[in-house]
Scaffold this motif. Structure first.
Motif, PDB file in Angstrom:
ATOM      1  N   GLU A 133       0.836  -1.194   0.000  1.00  0.00           N
ATOM      2  CA  GLU A 133       0.000   0.000   0.000  1.00  0.00           C
ATOM      3  C   GLU A 133       0.878   1.254   0.000  1.00  0.00           C
ATOM      4  O   GLU A 133       1.898   1.289   0.674  1.00  0.00           O
ATOM      5  N   ILE A 134       0.468   2.263  -0.759  1.00  0.00           N
ATOM      6  CA  ILE A 134       1.228   3.513  -0.857  1.00  0.00           C
ATOM      7  C   ILE A 134       0.415   4.641  -0.222  1.00  0.00           C
ATOM      8  O   ILE A 134      -0.754   4.844  -0.552  1.00  0.00           O
ATOM      9  N   ILE A 135       1.058   5.377   0.691  1.00  0.00           N
ATOM     10  CA  ILE A 135       0.413   6.507   1.357  1.00  0.00           C
ATOM     11  C   ILE A 135       0.971   7.800   0.774  1.00  0.00           C
ATOM     12  O   ILE A 135       2.157   8.093   0.895  1.00  0.00           O
ATOM     13  N   ALA A 136       0.107   8.557   0.107  1.00  0.00           N
ATOM     14  CA  ALA A 136       0.524   9.792  -0.562  1.00  0.00           C
ATOM     15  C   ALA A 136      -0.119  11.000   0.099  1.00  0.00           C
ATOM     16  O   ALA A 136      -1.329  11.012   0.328  1.00  0.00           O
ATOM     17  N   VAL A 137       0.695  11.996   0.409  1.00  0.00           N
ATOM     18  CA  VAL A 137       0.152  13.290   0.823  1.00  0.00           C
ATOM     19  C   VAL A 137      -0.331  13.999  -0.428  1.00  0.00           C
ATOM     20  O   VAL A 137       0.396  14.117  -1.414  1.00  0.00           O
ATOM     21  N   SER A 138      -1.569  14.446  -0.401  1.00  0.00           N
ATOM     22  CA  SER A 138      -2.212  14.983  -1.593  1.00  0.00           C
ATOM     23  C   SER A 138      -2.275  16.502  -1.559  1.00  0.00           C
ATOM     24  O   SER A 138      -2.788  17.085  -0.611  1.00  0.00           O
ATOM     25  N   LEU A 139      -1.742  17.141  -2.613  1.00  0.00           N
ATOM     26  CA  LEU A 139      -1.922  18.575  -2.786  1.00  0.00           C
ATOM     27  C   LEU A 139      -3.267  18.807  -3.468  1.00  0.00           C
ATOM     28  O   LEU A 139      -3.611  18.114  -4.424  1.00  0.00           O
ATOM     29  N   LEU A 140      -4.004  19.756  -2.991  1.00  0.00           N
ATOM     30  CA  LEU A 140      -5.366  19.975  -3.474  1.00  0.00           C
ATOM     31  C   LEU A 140      -5.389  20.647  -4.833  1.00  0.00           C
ATOM     32  O   LEU A 140      -4.379  21.115  -5.350  1.00  0.00           O
ATOM     33  N   THR A 141      -6.584  20.702  -5.404  1.00  0.00           N
ATOM     34  CA  THR A 141      -6.770  21.464  -6.626  1.00  0.00           C
ATOM     35  C   THR A 141      -6.631  22.957  -6.321  1.00  0.00           C
ATOM     36  O   THR A 141      -6.588  23.366  -5.163  1.00  0.00           O
ATOM     37  N   ASN A 142      -6.546  23.759  -7.357  1.00  0.00           N
ATOM     38  CA  ASN A 142      -6.515  25.213  -7.171  1.00  0.00           C
ATOM     39  C   ASN A 142      -7.263  25.870  -8.321  1.00  0.00           C
ATOM     40  O   ASN A 142      -7.701  25.195  -9.253  1.00  0.00           O
ATOM     41  N   GLU A 143      -7.397  27.176  -8.237  1.00  0.00           N
ATOM     42  CA  GLU A 143      -8.260  27.887  -9.192  1.00  0.00           C
ATOM     43  C   GLU A 143      -7.838  27.702 -10.651  1.00  0.00           C
ATOM     44  O   GLU A 143      -8.670  27.725 -11.548  1.00  0.00           O
ATOM     45  N   SER A 144      -6.546  27.507 -10.881  1.00  0.00           N
ATOM     46  CA  SER A 144      -6.070  27.414 -12.254  1.00  0.00           C
ATOM     47  C   SER A 144      -6.424  26.089 -12.919  1.00  0.00           C
ATOM     48  O   SER A 144      -6.439  25.993 -14.148  1.00  0.00           O
ATOM     49  N   ILE A 145      -6.729  25.061 -12.137  1.00  0.00           N
ATOM     50  CA  ILE A 145      -7.047  23.756 -12.727  1.00  0.00           C
ATOM     51  C   ILE A 145      -8.395  23.202 -12.250  1.00  0.00           C
ATOM     52  O   ILE A 145      -8.815  22.131 -12.692  1.00  0.00           O
ATOM     53  N   ARG A 146      -9.063  23.916 -11.371  1.00  0.00           N
ATOM     54  CA  ARG A 146     -10.332  23.419 -10.837  1.00  0.00           C
ATOM     55  C   ARG A 146     -11.342  23.190 -11.974  1.00  0.00           C
ATOM     56  O   ARG A 146     -11.461  23.997 -12.889  1.00  0.00           O
ATOM     57  N   GLY A 147     -12.055  22.065 -11.886  1.00  0.00           N
ATOM     58  CA  GLY A 147     -13.058  21.745 -12.884  1.00  0.00           C
ATOM     59  C   GLY A 147     -12.535  20.974 -14.070  1.00  0.00           C
ATOM     60  O   GLY A 147     -13.317  20.529 -14.918  1.00  0.00           O
ATOM     61  N   GLN A 148     -11.209  20.770 -14.156  1.00  0.00           N
ATOM     62  CA  GLN A 148     -10.631  20.061 -15.290  1.00  0.00           C
ATOM     63  C   GLN A 148     -10.313  18.604 -14.978  1.00  0.00           C
ATOM     64  O   GLN A 148     -10.122  17.804 -15.882  1.00  0.00           O
ATOM     65  N   HIS A 149     -10.209  18.256 -13.704  1.00  0.00           N
ATOM     66  CA  HIS A 149      -9.756  16.928 -13.295  1.00  0.00           C
ATOM     67  C   HIS A 149     -10.721  16.409 -12.230  1.00  0.00           C
ATOM     68  O   HIS A 149     -10.648  16.795 -11.067  1.00  0.00           O
ATOM     69  N   ALA A 150     -11.642  15.534 -12.636  1.00  0.00           N
ATOM     70  CA  ALA A 150     -12.720  15.100 -11.748  1.00  0.00           C
ATOM     71  C   ALA A 150     -12.195  14.419 -10.492  1.00  0.00           C
ATOM     72  O   ALA A 150     -12.702  14.650  -9.384  1.00  0.00           O
ATOM     73  N   GLU A 151     -11.160  13.587 -10.636  1.00  0.00           N
ATOM     74  CA  GLU A 151     -10.663  12.822  -9.487  1.00  0.00           C
ATOM     75  C   GLU A 151     -10.030  13.719  -8.432  1.00  0.00           C
ATOM     76  O   GLU A 151     -10.281  13.571  -7.230  1.00  0.00           O
ATOM     77  N   ILE A 152      -9.206  14.665  -8.868  1.00  0.00           N
ATOM     78  CA  ILE A 152      -8.568  15.526  -7.875  1.00  0.00           C
ATOM     79  C   ILE A 152      -9.564  16.531  -7.307  1.00  0.00           C
ATOM     80  O   ILE A 152      -9.478  16.913  -6.135  1.00  0.00           O
ATOM     81  N   ASP A 153     -10.545  16.931  -8.095  1.00  0.00           N
ATOM     82  CA  ASP A 153     -11.598  17.795  -7.552  1.00  0.00           C
ATOM     83  C   ASP A 153     -12.370  17.072  -6.451  1.00  0.00           C
ATOM     84  O   ASP A 153     -12.689  17.659  -5.418  1.00  0.00           O
ATOM     85  N   GLU A 154     -12.662  15.792  -6.669  1.00  0.00           N
ATOM     86  CA  GLU A 154     -13.400  15.024  -5.674  1.00  0.00           C
ATOM     87  C   GLU A 154     -12.567  14.827  -4.414  1.00  0.00           C
ATOM     88  O   GLU A 154     -13.067  14.968  -3.285  1.00  0.00           O
ATOM     89  N   SER A 155     -11.289  14.502  -4.593  1.00  0.00           N
ATOM     90  CA  SER A 155     -10.397  14.343  -3.445  1.00  0.00           C
ATOM     91  C   SER A 155     -10.298  15.647  -2.659  1.00  0.00           C
ATOM     92  O   SER A 155     -10.344  15.650  -1.424  1.00  0.00           O
ATOM     93  N   SER A 156     -10.176  16.741  -3.371  1.00  0.00           N
ATOM     94  CA  SER A 156     -10.074  18.043  -2.720  1.00  0.00           C
ATOM     95  C   SER A 156     -11.369  18.394  -2.000  1.00  0.00           C
ATOM     96  O   SER A 156     -11.346  18.930  -0.886  1.00  0.00           O
ATOM     97  N   ARG A 157     -12.490  18.073  -2.632  1.00  0.00           N
ATOM     98  CA  ARG A 157     -13.781  18.394  -2.040  1.00  0.00           C
ATOM     99  C   ARG A 157     -13.976  17.681  -0.705  1.00  0.00           C
ATOM    100  O   ARG A 157     -14.487  18.260   0.255  1.00  0.00           O
ATOM    101  N   SER A 158     -13.521  16.440  -0.619  1.00  0.00           N
ATOM    102  CA  SER A 158     -13.655  15.684   0.628  1.00  0.00           C
ATOM    103  C   SER A 158     -12.876  16.349   1.754  1.00  0.00           C
ATOM    104  O   SER A 158     -13.374  16.497   2.877  1.00  0.00           O
ATOM    105  N   PHE A 159     -11.648  16.765   1.450  1.00  0.00           N
ATOM    106  CA  PHE A 159     -10.833  17.416   2.481  1.00  0.00           C
ATOM    107  C   PHE A 159     -11.404  18.786   2.836  1.00  0.00           C
ATOM    108  O   PHE A 159     -11.472  19.155   4.010  1.00  0.00           O
ATOM    109  N   GLU A 160     -11.814  19.525   1.829  1.00  0.00           N
ATOM    110  CA  GLU A 160     -12.368  20.855   2.075  1.00  0.00           C
ATOM    111  C   GLU A 160     -13.642  20.770   2.926  1.00  0.00           C
ATOM    112  O   GLU A 160     -13.853  21.598   3.818  1.00  0.00           O
ATOM    113  N   ASN A 161     -14.468  19.755   2.668  1.00  0.00           N
ATOM    114  CA  ASN A 161     -15.678  19.577   3.473  1.00  0.00           C
ATOM    115  C   ASN A 161     -15.337  19.236   4.914  1.00  0.00           C
ATOM    116  O   ASN A 161     -15.989  19.713   5.854  1.00  0.00           O
ATOM    117  N   LEU A 162     -14.304  18.407   5.078  1.00  0.00           N
ATOM    118  CA  LEU A 162     -13.883  18.043   6.428  1.00  0.00           C
ATOM    119  C   LEU A 162     -13.384  19.265   7.186  1.00  0.00           C
ATOM    120  O   LEU A 162     -13.751  19.500   8.346  1.00  0.00           O
TER     121      LEU A 162
END
Length: 281
Positions: A133-162
């Motif tokens: 198993e690989i544990i990765a620290v994830s950098l969130l999406t940002n305004e310049s790429i938001r809406g272009q990458h569904a997977e990272i948007d979803e990952s970011s949304r989970s953290f932002e909601n938390l």
């Protein structure tokens, strides 16, 4: 702690980092490291299962077939690493890779990345598979790429909601801090390695202060729609990744800044821990 900052203090903190980044001295990098190490903040992680594939490319002008995996893996000649990279200091080797072959090519090829016109280039791609198993620290999406990458948007949304469940000033501070770091990781240095001082300092903060972290995951601005970039510690490559196979292609100029693949050579699939690349030629 970052959650004890208010927005004004965070703006001041970020201005300190930006100012130090522009300075040439090594002292400015030490300053950035010390400033980052002085705070604590929530760290978003993504866990990748055993069997995940990672791709690393090496561009070369020579018509050569590399014989061993160390020739396409992380650099061994650390004495020649004299500039900052996105996640490395001078004299530090990091295994940069992607989980998407096209993204890995885009991030590596000077034809695309630096918009350099060449008659041709060779690209050797290696594939590694995680044996744990690989544990990765994830950098969130940002305004310049938001809406272009569904997977990272979803990952970011989970953290932002938390974070937002805290419903106070600290939530906004943590969110803005990660926005800043995500943008720094997404920037292209344009040949000036000092622009990587903040990201290198943050990467080393993660590598050596966050327990059980294997790598950092960050978005790409060159190919923002799919896949992720990764920066692995070399010891993790040795312990948790196994070489699977390689291919070498030749991209030839067809004029008008168009390139076509004119050669492809593949290796045998490697089912052992051997570091020998066996080419089908």
């Amino acid at each position: 702690m970052a959650e004890n900052f208010d927005s004004k203090e965070l703006d001041y903190f970020i201005d300190l980092l930006k100012t130090a980044k522009q300075e040439v001295s090594i002292e400015s990098y030490i300053y950035i490291k010390n400033v980052l190490n002085s705070i604590e903040f929530p760290i978003p992680i993504t866990i990748y299962p055993k069997g995940t594939k990672f791709v690393r490319n090496r561009v070369h002008k020579e018509d050569v077939l590399f014989k061993t995996t160390d020739q396409i893996s992380y650099r061994q000649d650390i004495q020649n690493i004299k500039k900052f990279g996105r996640a490395n200091e001078p004299g530090q080797s990091i295994f940069y890779c992607s989980n998407n072959g096209i993204l890995s090519y885009v991030e590596t090829s000077p034809i695309i990345r630096e918009k350099i016109d060449l008659d041709y280039e060779y690209m050797t791609s290696g594939i590694w598979i995680s044996t744990q198993e690989i544990i990765a620290v994830s950098l969130l999406t940002n305004e310049s790429i938001r809406g272009q990458h569904a997977e990272i948007d979803e990952s970011s949304r989970s953290f932002e909601n938390l974070v937002s469940t805290q419903n106070d000033e600290s939530a906004k501070v943590v969110y803005n801090l990660y926005q800043f770091l995500s943008k720094e990781f997404s920037k292209i240095s344009e040949g000036d390695s000092k622009h990587y001082k903040i990201t290198a300092a943050f990467a080393n903060y993660i590598f050596y202060t966050v327990d059980k972290t294997d790598c950092i995951l960050y978005p790409s601005t060159l190919y923002p729609t799919e896949g992720f970039n990764f920066a692995f510690k070399p010891e993790v490559v040795n312990e948790k990744l196994q070489f699977y196979g390689a291919q070498r292609i030749k991209m030839q100029s067809g004029g008008n800044k168009k390139y076509v693949e004119t050669e492809k050579i593949e290796s045998l699939i490697n089912n052992t821990k051997s570091d020998i690349i066996q080419w089908l030629k």
